[in-house]
Design a protein around this motif. Structure first.
Motif, PDB file in Angstrom:
ATOM      1  N   UNK A 167      36.755  35.696  42.947  1.00 28.78           N
ATOM      2  CA  UNK A 167      37.443  36.768  43.651  1.00 28.78           C
ATOM      3  C   UNK A 167      38.170  36.277  44.896  1.00 28.78           C
ATOM      4  N   UNK A 168      38.194  34.977  45.110  1.00 27.71           N
ATOM      5  CA  UNK A 168      38.833  34.432  46.295  1.00 27.71           C
ATOM      6  C   UNK A 168      40.262  34.880  46.485  1.00 27.71           C
ATOM      7  N   UNK A 169      40.979  35.134  45.404  1.00 25.40           N
ATOM      8  CA  UNK A 169      42.362  35.580  45.520  1.00 25.40           C
ATOM      9  C   UNK A 169      42.447  37.045  45.944  1.00 25.40           C
ATOM     10  N   UNK A 170      41.370  37.772  45.771  1.00 24.31           N
ATOM     11  CA  UNK A 170      41.284  39.190  46.134  1.00 24.31           C
ATOM     12  C   UNK A 170      42.304  40.050  45.383  1.00 24.31           C
ATOM     13  N   UNK A 171      42.709  39.610  44.223  1.00 23.04           N
ATOM     14  CA  UNK A 171      43.606  40.431  43.411  1.00 23.04           C
ATOM     15  C   UNK A 171      42.829  41.344  42.468  1.00 23.04           C
ATOM     16  N   UNK A 172      41.659  40.906  42.041  1.00 21.43           N
ATOM     17  CA  UNK A 172      40.873  41.693  41.104  1.00 21.43           C
ATOM     18  C   UNK A 172      39.618  42.286  41.736  1.00 21.43           C
ATOM     19  N   UNK A 173      39.026  41.550  42.643  1.00 21.66           N
ATOM     20  CA  UNK A 173      37.727  41.945  43.174  1.00 21.66           C
ATOM     21  C   UNK A 173      37.733  41.999  44.686  1.00 21.66           C
ATOM     22  N   UNK A 174      36.847  42.793  45.198  1.00 20.92           N
ATOM     23  CA  UNK A 174      36.643  42.922  46.631  1.00 20.92           C
ATOM     24  C   UNK A 174      35.229  42.427  46.919  1.00 20.92           C
ATOM     25  N   UNK A 175      35.084  41.574  47.898  1.00 24.42           N
ATOM     26  CA  UNK A 175      33.777  41.033  48.235  1.00 24.42           C
ATOM     27  C   UNK A 175      33.254  41.761  49.469  1.00 24.42           C
ATOM     28  N   UNK A 176      32.050  42.285  49.339  1.00 28.05           N
ATOM     29  CA  UNK A 176      31.408  42.962  50.458  1.00 28.05           C
ATOM     30  C   UNK A 176      30.010  42.380  50.644  1.00 28.05           C
ATOM     31  N   UNK A 177      29.491  42.425  51.871  1.00 30.51           N
ATOM     32  CA  UNK A 177      28.132  41.911  52.085  1.00 30.51           C
ATOM     33  C   UNK A 177      27.089  42.880  51.555  1.00 30.51           C
ATOM     34  N   UNK A 178      26.035  42.326  51.007  1.00 30.98           N
ATOM     35  CA  UNK A 178      24.926  43.122  50.486  1.00 30.98           C
ATOM     36  C   UNK A 178      23.642  42.551  51.068  1.00 30.98           C
ATOM     37  N   UNK A 179      22.860  43.355  51.795  1.00 32.11           N
ATOM     38  CA  UNK A 179      21.609  42.837  52.359  1.00 32.11           C
ATOM     39  C   UNK A 179      20.647  42.423  51.246  1.00 32.11           C
TER      40      UNK A 179
END
Length: 118
Positions: free
Chosen positions: A54-66
């Motif tokens: 997902x590094x390109x952020x075109x398909x996925x969004x990365x969010x922190x999860x505890x």
């Protein structure tokens, strides 16, 4: 545009100024979805390798999860329902192409397996 392409203020502003940029971005998203569908990542825990893809952020969004260990872990989700449809379409086409190739090269599909070629 937010509902279509996800939570990037920079993209939303750029697309509002230029439809051509939105069209180019749409092509890039489709290309990323095809590459993702052809070679999906394997991971040891949910989101691990997907976070790298997902590094390109075109398909996925990365969010922190505890996590249970007190640390934050990367959680990857599809950017929007619209992008999810693009990914689903790419996966469907990739599976269809694999099925066609498998059927074309199966022993029963080859002419010499039926005694037609000597």
């Amino acid at each position: 545009m937010y509902d279509r392409w996800g939570p990037s203020a920079r993209n939303c502003i750029a697309f509002a100024r230029s439809k051509k940029l939105e069209s180019q971005y749409a092509d890039a998203v489709r290309g990323a979805a095809v590459r993702f569908a052809e070679d999906p990542p394997m991971s040891s825990y949910p989101g691990e390798t997907l976070a790298l893809v997902a590094g390109s952020h075109k398909l996925f969004c990365i969010t922190p999860l505890p996590g249970n260990d007190g640390y934050l872990h990367a959680q990857s989700t599809v950017i929007s329902p619209y992008v999810q449809l693009i990914i689903q379409d790419a996966v469907s086409h990739a599976k269809h192409e694999k099925t066609i190739l498998r059927n074309c090269f199966s022993p029963s599909a080859l002419p010499f397996s039926h005694g037609l070629v000597t």
